[in-house]
Design an enzyme around this catalytic site. Sequence first.
Site, PDB file in Angstrom:
ATOM      1  N   TRP A 179     -58.320  18.011  22.816  1.00 61.98           N
ATOM      2  CA  TRP A 179     -57.506  17.802  24.014  1.00 61.98           C
ATOM      3  C   TRP A 179     -56.831  19.135  24.354  1.00 61.98           C
ATOM      4  O   TRP A 179     -56.269  19.787  23.474  1.00 61.98           O
ATOM      5  CB  TRP A 179     -56.426  16.720  23.834  1.00 61.98           C
ATOM      6  CG  TRP A 179     -55.496  16.742  25.012  1.00 61.98           C
ATOM      7  CD1 TRP A 179     -55.773  16.302  26.268  1.00 61.98           C
ATOM      8  CD2 TRP A 179     -54.183  17.328  25.072  1.00 61.98           C
ATOM      9  NE1 TRP A 179     -54.705  16.569  27.111  1.00 61.98           N
ATOM     10  CE2 TRP A 179     -53.718  17.193  26.395  1.00 61.98           C
ATOM     11  CE3 TRP A 179     -53.358  17.948  24.127  1.00 61.98           C
ATOM     12  CZ2 TRP A 179     -52.467  17.656  26.810  1.00 61.98           C
ATOM     13  CZ3 TRP A 179     -52.108  18.411  24.536  1.00 61.98           C
ATOM     14  CH2 TRP A 179     -51.669  18.256  25.869  1.00 61.98           C
ATOM     15  N   GLU A 220     -61.008  14.579  25.073  1.00 56.24           N
ATOM     16  CA  GLU A 220     -60.000  13.659  25.614  1.00 56.24           C
ATOM     17  C   GLU A 220     -59.506  14.123  26.980  1.00 56.24           C
ATOM     18  O   GLU A 220     -58.966  15.216  27.117  1.00 56.24           O
ATOM     19  CB  GLU A 220     -58.818  13.586  24.630  1.00 56.24           C
ATOM     20  CG  GLU A 220     -57.656  12.725  25.117  1.00 56.24           C
ATOM     21  CD  GLU A 220     -56.465  12.719  24.153  1.00 56.24           C
ATOM     22  OE1 GLU A 220     -56.450  13.527  23.189  1.00 56.24           O
ATOM     23  OE2 GLU A 220     -55.545  11.922  24.373  1.00 56.24           O
ATOM     24  N   LYS A 222     -57.351  13.529  30.772  1.00 54.12           N
ATOM     25  CA  LYS A 222     -55.983  13.162  31.128  1.00 54.12           C
ATOM     26  C   LYS A 222     -55.823  13.301  32.630  1.00 54.12           C
ATOM     27  O   LYS A 222     -56.544  14.075  33.271  1.00 54.12           O
ATOM     28  CB  LYS A 222     -55.084  14.095  30.341  1.00 54.12           C
ATOM     29  CG  LYS A 222     -53.674  14.232  30.715  1.00 54.12           C
ATOM     30  CD  LYS A 222     -52.900  14.836  29.550  1.00 54.12           C
ATOM     31  CE  LYS A 222     -51.430  14.590  29.759  1.00 54.12           C
ATOM     32  NZ  LYS A 222     -50.616  15.030  28.643  1.00 54.12           N
ATOM     33  N   ASP A 253     -57.570   7.777  26.008  1.00 50.40           N
ATOM     34  CA  ASP A 253     -56.153   7.593  25.669  1.00 50.40           C
ATOM     35  C   ASP A 253     -55.578   6.707  26.765  1.00 50.40           C
ATOM     36  O   ASP A 253     -55.642   7.066  27.949  1.00 50.40           O
ATOM     37  CB  ASP A 253     -55.457   8.961  25.623  1.00 50.40           C
ATOM     38  CG  ASP A 253     -53.975   8.882  25.290  1.00 50.40           C
ATOM     39  OD1 ASP A 253     -53.280   8.031  25.890  1.00 50.40           O
ATOM     40  OD2 ASP A 253     -53.503   9.682  24.474  1.00 50.40           O
ATOM     41  N   HIS A 256     -53.504   7.957  29.729  1.00 49.62           N
ATOM     42  CA  HIS A 256     -54.029   9.065  30.523  1.00 49.62           C
ATOM     43  C   HIS A 256     -54.709   8.667  31.819  1.00 49.62           C
ATOM     44  O   HIS A 256     -55.544   9.398  32.330  1.00 49.62           O
ATOM     45  CB  HIS A 256     -54.987   9.892  29.667  1.00 49.62           C
ATOM     46  CG  HIS A 256     -54.275  10.682  28.613  1.00 49.62           C
ATOM     47  ND1 HIS A 256     -54.891  11.611  27.822  1.00 49.62           N
ATOM     48  CD2 HIS A 256     -52.973  10.684  28.236  1.00 49.62           C
ATOM     49  CE1 HIS A 256     -54.013  12.153  26.995  1.00 49.62           C
ATOM     50  NE2 HIS A 256     -52.845  11.593  27.219  1.00 49.62           N
ATOM     51  N   HIS A 280     -57.305   6.775  21.727  1.00 45.47           N
ATOM     52  CA  HIS A 280     -55.924   7.051  21.378  1.00 45.47           C
ATOM     53  C   HIS A 280     -55.136   5.887  21.932  1.00 45.47           C
ATOM     54  O   HIS A 280     -55.098   5.698  23.157  1.00 45.47           O
ATOM     55  CB  HIS A 280     -55.419   8.347  22.025  1.00 45.47           C
ATOM     56  CG  HIS A 280     -55.639   9.545  21.178  1.00 45.47           C
ATOM     57  ND1 HIS A 280     -55.217  10.801  21.548  1.00 45.47           N
ATOM     58  CD2 HIS A 280     -56.206   9.673  19.952  1.00 45.47           C
ATOM     59  CE1 HIS A 280     -55.536  11.661  20.589  1.00 45.47           C
ATOM     60  NE2 HIS A 280     -56.143  11.015  19.620  1.00 45.47           N
ATOM     61  N   ASP A 288     -47.119   8.849  31.136  1.00 46.28           N
ATOM     62  CA  ASP A 288     -47.718   8.949  29.800  1.00 46.28           C
ATOM     63  C   ASP A 288     -46.620   9.255  28.787  1.00 46.28           C
ATOM     64  O   ASP A 288     -46.591  10.315  28.184  1.00 46.28           O
ATOM     65  CB  ASP A 288     -48.774  10.074  29.851  1.00 46.28           C
ATOM     66  CG  ASP A 288     -49.475  10.264  28.524  1.00 46.28           C
ATOM     67  OD1 ASP A 288     -49.552   9.287  27.752  1.00 46.28           O
ATOM     68  OD2 ASP A 288     -49.957  11.387  28.269  1.00 46.28           O
ATOM     69  N   ASP A 290     -45.775   7.981  25.904  1.00 46.49           N
ATOM     70  CA  ASP A 290     -46.039   7.885  24.470  1.00 46.49           C
ATOM     71  C   ASP A 290     -44.961   7.119  23.712  1.00 46.49           C
ATOM     72  O   ASP A 290     -44.460   7.577  22.692  1.00 46.49           O
ATOM     73  CB  ASP A 290     -46.281   9.284  23.876  1.00 46.49           C
ATOM     74  CG  ASP A 290     -47.622   9.861  24.308  1.00 46.49           C
ATOM     75  OD1 ASP A 290     -48.654   9.209  24.038  1.00 46.49           O
ATOM     76  OD2 ASP A 290     -47.657  10.944  24.934  1.00 46.49           O
ATOM     77  N   ASP A 320     -51.477   7.351  19.086  1.00 45.86           N
ATOM     78  CA  ASP A 320     -50.955   8.599  19.639  1.00 45.86           C
ATOM     79  C   ASP A 320     -49.675   8.315  20.421  1.00 45.86           C
ATOM     80  O   ASP A 320     -49.735   7.950  21.594  1.00 45.86           O
ATOM     81  CB  ASP A 320     -52.006   9.258  20.546  1.00 45.86           C
ATOM     82  CG  ASP A 320     -51.510  10.584  21.109  1.00 45.86           C
ATOM     83  OD1 ASP A 320     -50.509  11.118  20.593  1.00 45.86           O
ATOM     84  OD2 ASP A 320     -52.117  11.076  22.079  1.00 45.86           O
TER      85      ASP A 320
HETATM   86  C1  RNT Z   1     -51.651  14.537  25.143  1.00 45.06           C
HETATM   87  C2  RNT Z   1     -52.749  13.889  24.382  1.00 45.06           C
HETATM   88  C3  RNT Z   1     -52.940  14.389  22.989  1.00 45.06           C
HETATM   89  C4  RNT Z   1     -51.646  14.589  22.232  1.00 45.06           C
HETATM   90  C5  RNT Z   1     -51.809  14.776  20.739  1.00 45.06           C
HETATM   91  C6  RNT Z   1     -50.575  15.318  20.108  1.00 45.06           C
HETATM   92  O1  RNT Z   1     -51.388  13.933  26.344  1.00 45.06           O
HETATM   93  O2  RNT Z   1     -52.582  12.516  24.387  1.00 45.06           O
HETATM   94  O3  RNT Z   1     -53.802  13.544  22.319  1.00 45.06           O
HETATM   95  O4  RNT Z   1     -50.768  13.534  22.428  1.00 45.06           O
HETATM   96  O5  RNT Z   1     -52.918  15.497  20.466  1.00 45.06           O
HETATM   97 ZN    ZN Z   2     -53.953  11.378  23.157  1.00 45.22          ZN
END
Ligand code: RNT
Ligand code: ZN
Length: 412
Positions: A179, A220, A222, A253, A256, A280, A288, A290, A320
Amino acid sequence: MNRYESAKELYAGLGVDPDEAIRKLGNVKISMHCWQGDDVLGFENAGALTGGIAATGNYPGRARNFQELTSDIDEALKLIPGRHKLNLHASYAVTDRKVDRDALTPSDFKAWVDFAKERGLGLDFNPTFFSHPKAADSLTLSSPDPEVRHFWVEHGKRSREIAESFGRELGQVSLNNIWIPDGYKDVPADRLGPRMRLKESLDEIFSEKLDARYLCDSVESKVFGIGLESYTVGSHEFYMDYAAKNGVLCLLDNGHYHPTEKVSDKIPSLLLFSDRLALHVTRGIRWDSDHVVTFEDELREIAKELVRCDALDRVFIGLDYFDASINRVAAWVIGMRNMQKALLFALLTPHAALKKLQDEGNFTALLAMQEELKTYPYADVWDRFCEEKGVPVREGWLREVQQYEAEVLSKR
Ligand code: RNT
Ligand code: ZN
């Protein structure tokens, strides 16, 4: 009759066997992300977290080094049923030499491999394309500066070698996930150029043929990052096409995408064209963000797709998220247990019967059954699973985390 036995009877009425669900759940490994333990800061003393992602909160007790982080991971793993994997970032190398990211080797992760071996864990890996002076402007593999781009290509290569060594050492395939933060805050003048450079960089990184028994590659995408709102080089379309053409995995993810776009809906489409899939799992609130993974609708829907596509042995499930506002060990335990609970819920769902209702056009019965299933006693099956795996049942784990906080975390 105990709770589990009576749950079994109810599920038998649906043609579902909880013993079988427990057995299958016991085989699913989830990759626990090391970065929840220290707010994604790593061991390089690199300073602030960059790359358009953010951990917010200042709950005391953040792990500051390998010893503290692994002690916290051990504490979390004691409270999570089953045996899993750990997901590392390159910024967590344990080394006393001065080594930049383009020169990392497997030996810089020996401490982690030893740690994993002793506990029977697998390891996954991520190159770290952020929190570094050469990524100060959030341009790495797509940078117009050939030197910067070269540095990060080398880092990508080293990372694959490290992940392959994990697989070899631990006897189970290791996922190396790329990523990058690359993008622009404001409307760009050139959208194609950066993507051409990213494509070239990836081609270089993947040109080394490594052992597929030990290494699996993913990319990955986004939609946007903080400070990078207008344009993301590694968009979903870019990586989905790149992955399909180059035999690497497209990692989804669920933070994303646009808020009404669902990863659960993407899973079967990707599985039609690729035998494996990487995820993820996170929880975005408004963006996003998290947040810690909770037992919410989309998590259960993702789990249902994995189960009904018969993909449990073809998916890399990684968590994640990074919440610095609550006890970080609890954050791990809550997210891991919820991921497992969602899978169990899915394993206790009579998918064939529901599919039949759909195909017959009986949408009334389908909706009715989907709603009734929500109050079936899956919690009794979950409790049995925790008991069998020798971890605290229900909120029993919280007392242990509180005690660990009093004895260990509060003294940091
Ligand atoms: C960021 C991505 C990525 C990170 C990690 C720390 O938007 O989701 O995967 O969160 O690699
Ligand atoms: Zn991620």
